[in-house]
Design an enzyme around this catalytic site. Structure first.
Site, PDB file in Angstrom:
ATOM      1  N   HIS A  51      47.436  40.533  48.238  1.00  0.00           N
ATOM      2  CA  HIS A  51      48.485  40.727  47.822  1.00  0.00           C
ATOM      3  C   HIS A  51      49.412  39.922  46.799  1.00  0.00           C
ATOM      4  O   HIS A  51      48.866  38.593  46.307  1.00  0.00           O
ATOM      5  CB  HIS A  51      49.744  40.802  49.232  1.00  0.00           C
ATOM      6  N   MET A 106      45.329  50.907  48.862  1.00  0.00           N
ATOM      7  CA  MET A 106      46.462  51.687  48.674  1.00  0.00           C
ATOM      8  C   MET A 106      46.523  52.737  50.386  1.00  0.00           C
ATOM      9  O   MET A 106      47.542  53.059  50.675  1.00  0.00           O
ATOM     10  CB  MET A 106      46.874  51.867  48.056  1.00  0.00           C
TER      11      MET A 106
HETATM   12  C1  GAR Z   1      45.911  43.755  42.468  1.00  0.00           C
HETATM   13  O1  GAR Z   1      47.127  43.112  42.239  1.00  0.00           O
HETATM   14  C2  GAR Z   1      46.208  44.345  44.676  1.00  0.00           C
HETATM   15  O2  GAR Z   1      46.879  42.302  44.749  1.00  0.00           O
HETATM   16  C3  GAR Z   1      47.345  45.042  44.344  1.00  0.00           C
HETATM   17  O3  GAR Z   1      46.973  45.784  44.016  1.00  0.00           O
HETATM   18  C4  GAR Z   1      45.640  45.524  42.819  1.00  0.00           C
HETATM   19  C5  GAR Z   1      44.498  46.010  42.787  1.00  0.00           C
HETATM   20  O4  GAR Z   1      44.269  45.802  41.293  1.00  0.00           O
HETATM   21  N1  GAR Z   1      47.505  45.191  45.992  1.00  0.00           N
HETATM   22  C6  GAR Z   1      48.598  45.610  46.238  1.00  0.00           C
HETATM   23  O5  GAR Z   1      49.906  45.460  45.727  1.00  0.00           O
HETATM   24  C7  GAR Z   1      48.084  45.728  48.221  1.00  0.00           C
HETATM   25  N2  GAR Z   1      49.785  46.142  48.613  1.00  0.00           N
HETATM   26  P1  GAR Z   1      42.317  45.972  40.996  1.00  0.00           P
HETATM   27  O6  GAR Z   1      42.579  47.779  41.377  1.00  0.00           O
HETATM   28  O7  GAR Z   1      42.633  46.073  39.294  1.00  0.00           O
HETATM   29  O8  GAR Z   1      41.670  45.355  41.704  1.00  0.00           O
END
Ligand code: GAR
Length: 189
Positions: A109, A90
């Site tokens: 994303h 992030m």
């Molecule tokens: C995921 O859904 C990813 O797509 C999102 O964070 C989540 C992480 O999940 N990313 C974003 O929103 C980027 N802008 P995880 O930690 O369980 O892999």
């Protein structure tokens, strides 16, 4: 085999999907590093479970973003990293990192970009009332959730699905599409 790193800030379910696919020989690469900007991120536990070296550097511990990214580069360089896969990382990547790995930093994303950029894409899309939910894998550019799209897919949304159900479907799809896309990218280059 190529050396890859995953960057994650939180839960790490996508990291785990990638780690498992590497372990099972589905992704033919060495997953040599899990980098996190958060000391208490659950993804660090997952890295331990898979015996993957992890490294944490917080932005707070650095003078500025440039110093932060230079510290990351100092970790990456000796490991001969070919690709960086962002999986719930992030932070926006700045030029220090982007110039060191041109077209080699990829992000996932949880929305159909260019719609619903930002940190709360699933909730934003849900509240907007969208009927077609999906995910995007793209090259990282200096613009937040910008960069050329590599792959997209949609979930099977049923009218009335709760936000929790949508989230679950999105994450399950992410795990599959990220692994598939990484395999393809590594084959091409
Ligand atoms: C995921 O859904 C990813 O797509 C999102 O964070 C989540 C992480 O999940 N990313 C974003 O929103 C980027 N802008 P995880 O930690 O369980 O892999």
């Amino acid at each position: 085999m190529k050396n890859i790193a995953v960057f994650a800030s939180g839960n790490g379910s996508n990291f785990e999907a990638i780690a498992k696919a590497c372990q099972d020989g589905i992704i033919k690469a060495n997953l040599v590093l899990l980098f996190s900007d958060k000391k208490n991120a659950y993804v660090l536990e997952r890295a331990k479970k898979y015996n993957i070296t992890s490294k944490v550097i917080t932005l707070k511990s650095c003078k500025n973003k440039e110093e932060y990214e230079n510290k990351i580069l100092a970790v990456l360089k000796p490991l001969n990293i070919d690709y960086i896969f962002l999986a719930g990382y992030m932070k926006i990547c700045d030029s220090t990192l982007l110039n060191a790995y041109p077209n080699r930093i990829i992000n996932i994303h949880p929305a159909l970009l260019p719609a619903f950029k930002g940190a709360h894409a699933i909730l934003d899309a849900y509240n907007y009332g969208v009927k077609v939910f999906g995910i995007t894998i793209h090259y990282v550019s200096p613009e937040l959730d910008g960069g050329k799209i590599i792959a997209q897919d949609i979930i099977s949304y049923q009218e009335g699905d709760s936000i929790e159900v949508v989230e679950e479907k999105i994450h399950a799809l992410e795990h599959k599409l990220y692994v598939k896309t990484i395999c393809k990218l590594l084959e091409e280059k």
